[in-house]
Design a protein around this motif. Structure first.
Motif, short mmCIF file in Angstrom:
data_model
loop_
_atom_site.label_atom_id
_atom_site.label_comp_id
_atom_site.label_asym_id
_atom_site.label_seq_id
_atom_site.Cartn_x
_atom_site.Cartn_y
_atom_site.Cartn_z
N ALA A 1 59.36 15.45 35.77
CA ALA A 1 59.51 16.91 36.35
C ALA A 1 58.43 17.03 37.63
O ALA A 1 57.46 16.36 37.56
N CYS B 1 61.63 19.74 29.53
CA CYS B 1 61.23 18.33 29.31
C CYS B 1 61.13 17.98 27.63
O CYS B 1 61.47 17.00 27.26
N SER C 1 63.66 18.33 37.44
CA SER C 1 63.46 17.53 36.37
C SER C 1 64.54 16.79 36.11
O SER C 1 65.92 16.98 36.50
#
Length: 513
Positions: free
Chosen positions: A440, A463, A433
């Protein structure tokens, strides 16, 4: 990352005409189980977010999620011996098996919650009870005994049986024992609580529910490039495979869940975290039984030990599966090599993935894995009689006329720099990511689909770190053991297993044999 639902990108007229630009909160690339799982979680956590799915084929779940393309289904480490290696001192390392089983429990819990809420109507369409067995011969009998002794005390493996008694083994797997030399050492373990999961059908059911809730599923859309737009959002450039028309989908968050196709797209993004990653594709084939009378004689997933140098996905197994509502029987896989990163990919996938930043790690892997290369060369050169010989180690009475060769899916193993700076070949999965969490990608293979929920939890943590506190309550409702370890809490494990068994309509395998 830029928070979905707030930033709206300006149109970039240099990519595609303005009418062909759309904006969404989340883009999921790939129509497989990974995108379906992440989309399902996000739709529960943020129902106000818009989601767009881009799939290059004309239907979903046609690559690694498809029932015929998986090397194994329902991985819970109950029978897969590659998760329990033997240490130099002869003891068995069960840490990976415990971890994989925990991951599978998370998946079961999410499916149970979706059934309870009505988002999945009939679990019997994708899930069946089936015993999981490990099978060994000769000198490996002692290894299996030690493995059983190491796993049996753990609540996650409670009830696992071990036997070397021919009559008991004949009851467990009659087709395997029929015609076998009675004097040859054979041992097996059996876990009755195993399952067969048709991840292709599960993926279709999840996407049916997602599209009913407003997810924009676009088929025949091949993603060719990722680029940053002026406001920091991602522009996902896609080409219609039928008309050639290009469109741009703009979003603050992108997930690349396209199996082997994720690596070139990750490289296209230009994020520094993608540097140094390469891929090693491995193809596979199975022998599929064509005689219903033989299929009826076997009701189990029976796994053996992998050959020296073989990748984990090549662990030999005689596998009962349900596809399109009917039982089938497969043996394999027979590994091979293809430069394609997807079953429907291009022969130029591998050479096109070579970059200046991953060439050295890829060369390191080529030099350091001669056993694997030798194994693959042998598999590619294998004749039909050689494949039949391998099958007869599991089914002594097998006849070539009762089995047909089918091609399974492609797997792309991860190549990356190790701690020593040299390239290493990884046989698991890895989430890569960006530092800002805006994109990602999932790379790798085994245990893959069975651990989809845990993998997507990793994506959420990486994320959306600022949202996890607010999401924890809902995640715990969906997956009650979220953030906990079931093997350390036998009472909770028993409660959740009972709930999951009832909700998913899992009965004793004896009642459906």
């Amino acid at each position: 990352m830029t928070d979905p639902g707030h930033a709206r990108p300006a149109v970039d007229p240099h990519v595609v005409p303005a009418p062909w630009v759309t904006t969404t909160d989340v883009v999921l690339v790939g129509g497989g189980i990974m995108s379906a799982t992440l989309g399902t979680l996000l739709s529960e956590l943020q129902p106000n977010w818009s989601i767009t799915v881009l799939e290059s084929l004309d239907s979903i779940a046609q690559e690694s999620s498809d029932a015929w393309n998986n090397a194994g289904t329902g991985h819970a480490a109950l029978c897969e011996l590659n998760y329990t290696p033997q240490r130099p001192d002869g003891s068995i390392d069960v840490s990976k098996a415990l971890q994989v089983n925990e991951w599978f429990q998370l998946s079961r819990q999410l499916w149970s919650s979706l059934v309870d809420s009505g988002r999945l109507a009939d679990p019997g369409q994708f899930l069946r009870p089936i015993p999981h067995l490990s099978l060994v011969f000769g000198d490996d009998v002692d290894y299996l005994r030690k493995r059983h002794e190491a796993l049996a005390p753990h609540p996650l493996f409670q009830g696992m049986e071990f036997s070397t008694d021919p009559s008991t083994l004949a009851d467990w797997m009659p087709l395997v024992m029929k015609g076998r030399d009675p004097g040859a050492p054979v041992a097996a373990t059996r876990a009755e609580g195993g399952t067969d999961v048709n991840f292709g059908q599960l993926t279709r059911l999840l996407f049916d529910e997602l599209t009913a809730r407003g997810t924009d599923l676009r088929l025949g859309q091949r993603v060719t490039e990722l680029r940053r737009l002026e406001n920091g959002n991602w522009g996902v450039l896609a080409e219609d495979t039928r008309t050639g028309r290009k469109t741009l989908v703009s979003a603050p968050f992108v997930f690349l869940g396209s199996g082997g196709g994720a690596l070139p797209l990750l490289q296209s993004s230009g994020i520094p975290e993608a540097r140094g990653f390469g891929g090693f594709p491995v193809s596979g084939q199975f022998l599929r039984c064509t005689d219903p009378a033989i299929i009826e004689q076997h009701h189990a997933k029976v796994y053996g030990k992998a050959a020296v140098g073989a990748p984990p996905m090549s662990v030999p197994h005689l596998d009962t599966r349900w596809v399109d509502g009917a039982p089938s029987l497969l043996f394999g896989p027979y590994a091979g090599f293809s430069p394609k990163f997807l079953k429907n990919g291009s022969i130029f996938d591998l050479p096109a993935s070579v970059r200046g930043n991953n060439l050295a790690p890829m060369l390191d892997v080529a030099r350091g894995n001669l056993d694997l290369i030798k194994y693959l060369v042998g598999e590619v050169a294998q004749t039909s009689s050689g494949r039949l010989g391998a099958l007869r180690e599991f089914v002594p009475t097998a006849q070539s006329g009762d089995w047909e060769l089918i091609t399974a899916g492609q797997r792309v193993q991860i190549i990356k720099k190790g701690a020593d700076g040299k390239g290493t070949l990884q046989f698991g999965t890895e989430v890569v990511s960006a530092a800002d969490g805006s994109i990602a990608a999932l790379l790798g293979a085994s245990p893959g689909a069975s651990s989809a929920v845990d993998i997507m939890f990793t994506v959420l943590r990486r994320c959306f770190p600022g949202r996890m506190d607010a999401w924890t309550s809902r995640l715990t409702e969906l997956v009650p053991s979220f953030g906990r370890t079931l093997d350390d809490d036998p009472k909770l494990l028993a409660e959740l297993t009972d709930w999951s068994d009832r909700t998913l309509q899992l009965r004793s395998a004896q009642t459906v044999a």
